[in-house]
Scaffold this motif. Sequence first.
Motif, PDB file in Angstrom:
ATOM      1  N   ALA A 135       0.829  -1.202   0.000  1.00  0.00           N
ATOM      2  CA  ALA A 135       0.000   0.000   0.000  1.00  0.00           C
ATOM      3  C   ALA A 135       0.868   1.257   0.000  1.00  0.00           C
ATOM      4  CB  ALA A 135      -0.936  -0.005   1.214  1.00  0.00           C
ATOM      5  N   VAL A 162      -6.015  -2.146  -0.753  1.00  0.00           N
ATOM      6  CA  VAL A 162      -5.132  -3.237  -1.154  1.00  0.00           C
ATOM      7  C   VAL A 162      -5.655  -4.562  -0.598  1.00  0.00           C
ATOM      8  CG1 VAL A 162      -2.799  -4.195  -0.930  1.00  0.00           C
ATOM      9  CG2 VAL A 162      -3.103  -1.752  -1.369  1.00  0.00           C
ATOM     10  N   LYS A 206      -1.583   3.696  -2.143  1.00  0.00           N
ATOM     11  CA  LYS A 206      -2.986   3.335  -1.957  1.00  0.00           C
ATOM     12  C   LYS A 206      -3.277   3.122  -0.473  1.00  0.00           C
ATOM     13  CE  LYS A 206      -4.595   0.244  -4.945  1.00  0.00           C
ATOM     14  NZ  LYS A 206      -5.468   0.961  -5.880  1.00  0.00           N
ATOM     15  N   HIS A 241      -4.424   1.011   2.709  1.00  0.00           N
ATOM     16  CA  HIS A 241      -4.249  -0.417   3.000  1.00  0.00           C
ATOM     17  C   HIS A 241      -5.553  -1.187   2.825  1.00  0.00           C
ATOM     18  CE1 HIS A 241      -3.285  -3.854   5.963  1.00  0.00           C
ATOM     19  NE2 HIS A 241      -2.704  -4.114   4.808  1.00  0.00           N
TER      20      HIS A 241
END
Length: 220
Positions: free
Chosen positions: A19, A29, A24, A26
Amino acid sequence: MQMQIMQINEETMGSREIAELCGKEHRHVMRDIENLNDTYVEMSLPKVGQCSYKADNGRTYKEYLLTQDHCIDLITGYSREIRIRINRRWKELEQRVAEPVVQIPQSFAEALQLAADQAKQLELAAPKVAHYDKVVDRHTLLTATQVGQKIGLSAVMLNRVLDEIGVYNKALKRGRAFKQWFIDKGLGEMKQTDMGYSQPLFSLKGEAWVVERLASEGAA
């Protein structure tokens, strides 16, 4: 301020680190990995394994541990920049396997002592001015994960420390951004990723500054 230092498994990559590298959240992900696991079940392939970690708030959360094949399957649909970043990270992990085992700090105090030792080595190798202004390539940028590895801290814990010493702009509610003084000194830059995220990246000069600053905090 209590911090927990976790040892990175050299044969897998954690979903939190993915991540961080991908810019991104977490939870997003984790969602992608769970969708990937559904496909693995349909294809009778081994699923991505999971473990748990203890956060700073004392609560335990789930995390996935991905092999290299899992990572490639996961990020194939992401941007070219993300695929390159993940591939470079795997090369670092593979290189670790071939290198002698290095003792991982078991406490924040040990991590600060390691930072102090590294800072001392820099001073012995060359004057600070030469190190900052002549040796350092200002165009090489590093993530918080990469900087934290030098002193045995995860990106999450390193960012908490940098928040405390005023490196990041706390006025932002989402994401992180360097304060202007940090950028003006050539210690870091804000870069836009292919996913549209604004990501703070450290120069090598900034990495050296972080190591020395943490060393001085430990000596105080």
